[in-house]
Scaffold this motif. Structure first.
Motif, PDB file in Angstrom:
ATOM      1  N   LEU A   1       0.761  -1.214   0.016  1.00  0.00           N
ATOM      2  CA  LEU A   1       0.023   0.039   0.090  1.00  0.00           C
ATOM      3  C   LEU A   1       0.910   1.366   0.219  1.00  0.00           C
ATOM      4  N   HIS A   2       0.728   2.002  -1.123  1.00  0.00           N
ATOM      5  CA  HIS A   2       1.352   3.222  -1.082  1.00  0.00           C
ATOM      6  C   HIS A   2       0.548   4.481  -0.625  1.00  0.00           C
ATOM      7  N   ILE A   3       0.621   4.997   0.508  1.00  0.00           N
ATOM      8  CA  ILE A   3      -0.024   5.951   0.832  1.00  0.00           C
ATOM      9  C   ILE A   3       0.163   7.231   0.141  1.00  0.00           C
ATOM     10  N   LYS A   4       1.395   7.291  -0.335  1.00  0.00           N
ATOM     11  CA  LYS A   4       1.665   8.555  -1.206  1.00  0.00           C
ATOM     12  C   LYS A   4       0.633   8.628  -2.393  1.00  0.00           C
ATOM     13  N   HIS A   5       0.235   7.467  -2.743  1.00  0.00           N
ATOM     14  CA  HIS A   5      -0.627   7.894  -4.090  1.00  0.00           C
ATOM     15  C   HIS A   5      -1.865   8.298  -3.547  1.00  0.00           C
ATOM     16  N   TRP A   6      -2.117   8.393  -2.489  1.00  0.00           N
ATOM     17  CA  TRP A   6      -3.441   8.986  -2.079  1.00  0.00           C
ATOM     18  C   TRP A   6      -3.319  10.476  -1.519  1.00  0.00           C
ATOM     19  N   LEU A   7      -2.322  11.232  -1.942  1.00  0.00           N
ATOM     20  CA  LEU A   7      -2.030  12.737  -1.549  1.00  0.00           C
ATOM     21  C   LEU A   7      -3.116  13.386  -2.320  1.00  0.00           C
ATOM     22  N   ASP A   8      -3.630  14.422  -1.585  1.00  0.00           N
ATOM     23  CA  ASP A   8      -4.498  15.562  -2.438  1.00  0.00           C
ATOM     24  C   ASP A   8      -3.732  16.598  -2.501  1.00  0.00           C
ATOM     25  N   SER A   9      -2.543  16.937  -2.190  1.00  0.00           N
ATOM     26  CA  SER A   9      -1.852  18.104  -2.522  1.00  0.00           C
ATOM     27  C   SER A   9      -0.473  17.899  -2.598  1.00  0.00           C
ATOM     28  N   PRO A  10       0.042  17.518  -3.893  1.00  0.00           N
ATOM     29  CA  PRO A  10       1.547  17.171  -4.074  1.00  0.00           C
ATOM     30  C   PRO A  10       2.301  18.442  -4.344  1.00  0.00           C
ATOM     31  N   TRP A  11       3.422  18.389  -3.611  1.00  0.00           N
ATOM     32  CA  TRP A  11       4.163  19.606  -3.593  1.00  0.00           C
ATOM     33  C   TRP A  11       5.352  19.455  -4.309  1.00  0.00           C
ATOM     34  N   PRO A  12       5.414  19.573  -5.801  1.00  0.00           N
ATOM     35  CA  PRO A  12       6.513  19.238  -6.565  1.00  0.00           C
ATOM     36  C   PRO A  12       7.647  19.963  -6.482  1.00  0.00           C
ATOM     37  N   GLY A  13       8.651  19.373  -6.383  1.00  0.00           N
ATOM     38  CA  GLY A  13       9.951  19.785  -6.099  1.00  0.00           C
ATOM     39  C   GLY A  13      10.473  20.041  -4.958  1.00  0.00           C
ATOM     40  N   PHE A  14       9.704  19.907  -4.023  1.00  0.00           N
ATOM     41  CA  PHE A  14       9.908  20.171  -2.482  1.00  0.00           C
ATOM     42  C   PHE A  14      10.739  18.903  -2.133  1.00  0.00           C
ATOM     43  N   PHE A  15      10.431  17.825  -2.247  1.00  0.00           N
ATOM     44  CA  PHE A  15      11.173  16.673  -1.730  1.00  0.00           C
ATOM     45  C   PHE A  15      11.910  15.972  -2.575  1.00  0.00           C
TER      46      PHE A  15
END
Ligand SMILES: Cc1ncc(C[n+]2csc(CCOP(=O)(O)OP(=O)(O)O)c2C)c(N)n1
Ligand SMILES: [Mg+2]
Length: 1018
Positions: free
Chosen positions: A574-588
């Motif tokens: 289970l990849h919980i990251k696939h269930w993010l409502d607000s990705p922060w592109p470039g921050f991580f």
């Protein structure tokens, strides 16, 4: 209504030189402009009593006619034409009326039969107008909204006087039904006809207002908006759909229905809070999205409760079905952090092509807690942020949709708080579309005991949002109102509500037995044919689809589900990251980790400090008169800058100003934050001579700086804190702060704190850097306004009090921060406050920051910081050690008093008075959580002969004691006891008696400095 009446009573002839055309323009301008007044067009000089037919009841009708005449004199009856002409020409009272010329025979009979008397003519038309109005106002009471036909809506038994049989109520009789009446301009039922027989008028009104749609809008105090709605629902032939539209609608109904059936077949003992009974929710949302995409919307942010969530994820957001199905497999292993609470709470973000418009659209469903409606303001905040970042000042590109249950919508106060944000400049999202799944039940409670309003949607009236009730068993009607709702939002940028009146086929969840509590309702539900079946049969009868096509559509979707199910079995992780409502592109980095694990220095150069200090103490625009008192404050700031010191407000200025200069957007929101509750901030200057002229010096720091938003909020904590949390979710590159008026008020936003801020990352893998500023301090002000309840925040820290963290010395601070669920500080100096605000942005990850802020320290002469403590190379001090005489002979120190916040100043004063500067050391724990074990250890090691005391001004069962004590004990490996100096336990946060307050203070200071206080105790 009232306004129209009073204006007509004031009817006076228009001054002769004004032409009808210019009057019309004035009227149109008044209707479309911001000032909606009819006054400028009215300049009649005669009293109404001279024209007996211009009485209160006829005034509406006459007014309508007058407007019509202004636009086209031929549009009214000849007699009125003459009357208005005469009146316009200044005819004296009573002389404007002339007998009408004889009408053409056919025309005369058709109009009102033999009508010798103008008064009767007016009365009959008035009656018809009243009838039209009755439908518009109350048609929804008798519309066929309830698929079960057991509607529990209570209209106080007020009968609705409409229908062919009730015309007597208006002074008409059956013989009038075939007479032709001129239609008022407030109806569109005529289409291109301006007159209709009464019978036809009634039939058309019944079609418009009493079928599957009930329109509630007549409370809206804007003529243009009312007219817009009328024409959307009254125009003949509006509810016609193309073959293609009907087939698409059917396909969407198939998906919605078969999805639930598939889940039921495969996981019959799992709760899914299914949508059965309201399957048309899916086409409803899709219609709104299609239409909004057509109108240019590129991103839609949605919030919704449990009911139908999986269906929405699958069929609206288009989450891959296998990803959903695998959530029902309990053997899934978690690949990353997070509680894995996927099915009903996690969110989702997805960009896709909208098939209808062929345009890109991003859909996000926000993660939410069980707490119904709590996500509403969060969705609004995130929507506002997205609009802000893409420069969408009108809400044309980004919008929000909120879904509600009927019981929650009526019951939860945050709904009201959120509505009240909808039209405020710094909080508006330019219109939200609300969709209520009104299944006429909340768990086991029926509406008759769950709300006092007729409809669950009445709360929306507070912002003049139109409410479209619709029978959810009529998918075409649902589609129609959703189209209108989306158009309304695109046209007026205001909220609108779609109330899907439906039922809940099963219990609250699929395991519940609804017959225990709603036996009659559920007997009816058991008899109820499913909406898909009903709609499919309708289309088959109409010939829009064949039975075979319908069955093929079902088989096609079932196959899609089966294939996805097969694939889902391969899913092991289970990849919980696939269930993010607000990705922060470039921050991580690519693995979702921080790009570095160091916190850079948060200090500034001398020059930068001087420059920001200068802005903070000046008015950077010309010809701007500020208040004399404020001039003195700014002079005081300038003097401080000259002396290279900062008070609290200036320290905050330095932090904000520098971050803005470095490109970080800052948003500070809360009650009265612009000036500051304690009149210390003054971030918005007001010209004393020009209304509404303001200046925000913080926006004049540097040419390429980021914008500063500072906004006084509505008097709401739950709504506004939720909003700011949502704003902070949208981007990691903004410092978003919410300030409570006094810290104790945060508890009316407790749900946002408990459900989102404290556990947000753990539950939903989403970091958030929101800052809460909570004024706190025992200052003799009584039980209210004193305590921001630090104990509650500290109790919810995820750190183990009994284990000394195993981090290397260099990484100790940053690793602790990375692991914690939130950061809690109580700074005792402006410099430390400055650093912690800057660290919040400069550190490579985001954590919520809770700051207990001072009140009396804002002006305390000792609570100032030197620029030296803010220069490049300096940083936030988690603990401020004693730097006084105790350092010279640490072995001689008998006691070390640990404390935090304002009490430090009381302790140092007392120590001085007692001449104990050499014997008692005082250390300030500035960062309470994560607890600075390493630095506390340095202090306890430094004074080996000292006993350890925790001193606080709060009561013993409150404040920090319970949190700090076990941590201090862990630090010294439980080799030394930790004593307490502070107020005793109490129920209230503080005494209401100032004298008692001072006695208590002195008593605990005595304890803190009495070296024998704890002798003999263990
Ligand atoms: C703030 C809050 N209080 C109580 C509950 C418990 N609860 C869960 S669902 C529910 C009934 C909701 O009814 P309604 O809003 O009509 O939605 P429906 O389940 O009918 O779709 C209740 C009381 C909750 N989740 N949140
Ligand atoms: Mg309900």
């Amino acid at each position: 209504m009232h306004r129209l009446r009073t204006t007509v009573v004031r009817l006076r002839p228009i001054a002769a030189p004004q032409t009808a055309k210019s009057q019309t323009q004035a009227r149109l301008a008044a209707v479309g402009g911001a000032l909606r007044t009819f006054q400028p067009m009215r300049s009649y000089t005669a009293s109404v009593s001279a024209e007996p037919f211009l009485n209160g009841t006829s005034s509406n009708y006459v007014e309508e006619m007058y407007y019509a005449w202004l636009e086209n004199p031929r549009s009214v009856h000849k007699s009125w034409d003459i009357f208005f002409r005469n009146a316009n020409a200044g005819a004296p009272p009573g002389a404007a009326y002339q007998s009408p010329p004889p009408l053409g025979l056919a025309n005369a009979q058709a109009m009102v039969g033999v009508q010798p008397n103008v008064e009767k003519l007016v009365e009959d038309h008035l009656a018809v107008q009243s009838l039209v109005r009755a439908y518009q106002v109350r048609g929804h009471h008798i519309a066929k909204l309830d698929p079960l036909d057991i509607s529990v809506v209570d209209f106080d038994e007020a009968p609705v006087m409409v229908g062919l049989k009730k015309v007597e109520f208006y002074g008409l009789d059956e013989s009038d039904l075939d007479k032709v009446f001129r239609l008022p301009t407030t109806t569109f039922i005529g289409g291109s006809e301006s007159t209709l027989p009464l019978r036809e008028i009634i039939q058309r009104l019944e079609m418009a207002y009493c079928q599957s749609i009930g329109v509630e809008f007549m409370f809206i105090n804007d003529l243009e908006q009312c007219q817009w709605i009328r024409q959307k629902f009254e125009r003949p032939g509006i509810m016609q759909f193309t073959l293609e539209e009907k087939r698409t609608l059917l396909a969407r109904m198939v998906r919605s229905t078969r999805f639930e059936e598939f889940l039921q077949r495969k996981w019959s003992s799992e709760k899914r809070f299914g949508l059965e009974g309201c399957e048309s929710l899916i086409p409803a949302l899709k219609t709104i999205i299609d239409k909004s995409s057509m109108n240019g919307v590129e991103s839609i942010i949605m919030g919704m409760p449990h009911r139908g969530r999986l269906n929405v994820l699958a069929n609206v957001i288009r989450k891959e079905l296998d990803q959903i199905f695998c959530q029902f497999d309990s053997k899934l292993e978690a690949a990353d952090e997070g509680s894995g609470d996927v099915k009903y709470h996690l969110g989702m973000w997805h960009r896709r092509i909208n098939r209808v418009t062929d345009r890109n659209i991003t859909l996000s469903l926000m993660a939410n807690p069980s707490h119904l409606e709590a996500v509403d303001p969060v969705v609004q905040g995130k929507t506002k942020a997205e609009q802000f970042y893409c420069g969408d000042t009108e809400g044309n590109r980004v919008m929000s949709i909120l879904l509600h249950g009927d019981a929650a919508f009526a019951g939860q106060g945050v709904v009201y708080e959120t509505f009240h944000l909808s039209d405020l400049p710094s909080y508006t999202t330019h219109g939200t579309i609300h969709v209520v799944v009104n299944n006429q039940i909340g768990f086991t409670t029926d509406p008759r005991v769950a709300r006092s309003s007729s409809y669950p949607t009445d709360v929306a009236k507070v912002v003049n949002a139109p409410i479209f009730h619709v029978n959810a068993d009529d998918p075409e009607a649902v589609m129609y109102v959703c189209n209108v709702a989306a158009e309304w939002r695109a046209t007026f940028h205001k909220d609108v509500v779609v109330d899907l009146v439906c039922y809940r086929r099963n219990g609250h969840n699929e395991m519940d037995e609804p017959m225990f509590t709603q036996p009659l309702m559920y007997k009816q539900i058991k008899k109820q044919k499913g909406v898909l079946q009903k709609y499919a049969e309708k289309l088959i009868v109409e010939g829009a689809v064949t039975r075979q096509e319908y069955e093929e559509e079902i088989a096609k979707y079932d196959k899609i589900c089966e294939e996805a199910h097969a694939r889902s079995k391969d899913e092991k992780i289970l990849h919980i990251k696939h269930w993010l409502d607000s990705p922060w592109p470039g921050f991580f980095n690519m693995d979702g980790q921080p790009k570095s694990m160091t916190s850079p220095s948060t200090g500034l150069t001398e020059e930068e400090l001087g420059h920001i200090g200068h802005i903070a103490s000046s008015v950077p625009v010309e010809d701007f008169t500020i208040h004399g008192g404020l001039s003195r404050i700014l002079k005081g700031r300038a003097a401080m800058v000259g002396q290279r010191v900062c008070d609290w407000a200036l320290g905050e200025y330095m932090a904000f100003g520098s971050l803005l200069k470095e490109g970080t957007h800052i948003r500070l929101s809360g009650q009265d934050v612009e000036r500051g509750t304690f009149s210390h901030r003054h971030h918005v200057l007001h010209d004393q001579n020009v209304d509404k002229r303001i200046c925000i010096p913080m926006n004049h720091i540097a040419p390429n700086q980021a914008p500063y938003t500072v906004c006084n909020s509505s008097l709401s904590e739950y709504g506004v804190l939720g909003f700011e949390l949502g704003f902070a979710m949208a981007s990691p590159n903004a410092l978003v702060l919410w300030e409570a008026q006094f810290g104790d008020f945060h508890n009316t936003a407790q749900c946002i704190i408990d459900q989102f801020i404290c556990p947000g990352q753990a539950k939903w893998v989403r970091q958030n850097g929101i800052v809460l500023l909570l004024p706190h301090g025992m200052e003799g002000m009584g039980p209210e306004h004193s305590s921001a309840r630090p104990e509650r925040f500290l109790q919810m820290c995820n750190e183990d009090p009994d284990a000394y963290p195993k981090f290397s010395a260099e990484e100790f601070a940053v690793r602790q921060l990375y692991d914690c669920n939130w950061i809690i500080v109580n700074c005792s100096t402006p410099a430390n406050y400055f650093h912690v605000l800057r660290r919040q942005i400069l550190q490579p990850f985001r954590k919520p920051l809770i700051v207990f802020t001072p009140k009396s320290l804002l002006r305390h002469p000792d609570a100032k910081s030197n620029f030296d403590d803010m220069l490049t190379g300096t940083h936030f001090q988690r603990l401020i050690p004693d730097s006084g005489p105790v350092c010279e002979k640490p072995d001689g120190v008998k006691r070390i008093v640990f404390c935090t916040g304002k009490v430090y100043y009381e302790l140092t004063r007392e120590r001085k008075n007692r001449g104990m500067d050499n014997t008692v050391a005082i250390a300030r724990i500035e960062q309470l959580s994560p607890f600075p074990f390493d630095q506390v250890k340095v202090e306890t090691d430094r004074y080996p002969n000292a006993d350890l005391v925790w001193c606080q001004e709060e009561h013993k069962n409150q404040g920090y004691y319970d949190y700090v004590k076990p941590r201090l004990r862990t630090t010294v490996d439980r080799t030394r006891p930790v004593w307490y100096a502070g107020r005793g336990p109490a129920a209230a946060p503080a005494t209401g008696n100032k004298a008692a307050h001072l006695v208590e203070l002195q008593r605990f200071l005595d304890t803190a400095f009495n070296l024998d206080a704890f002798t003999g105790q263990s």
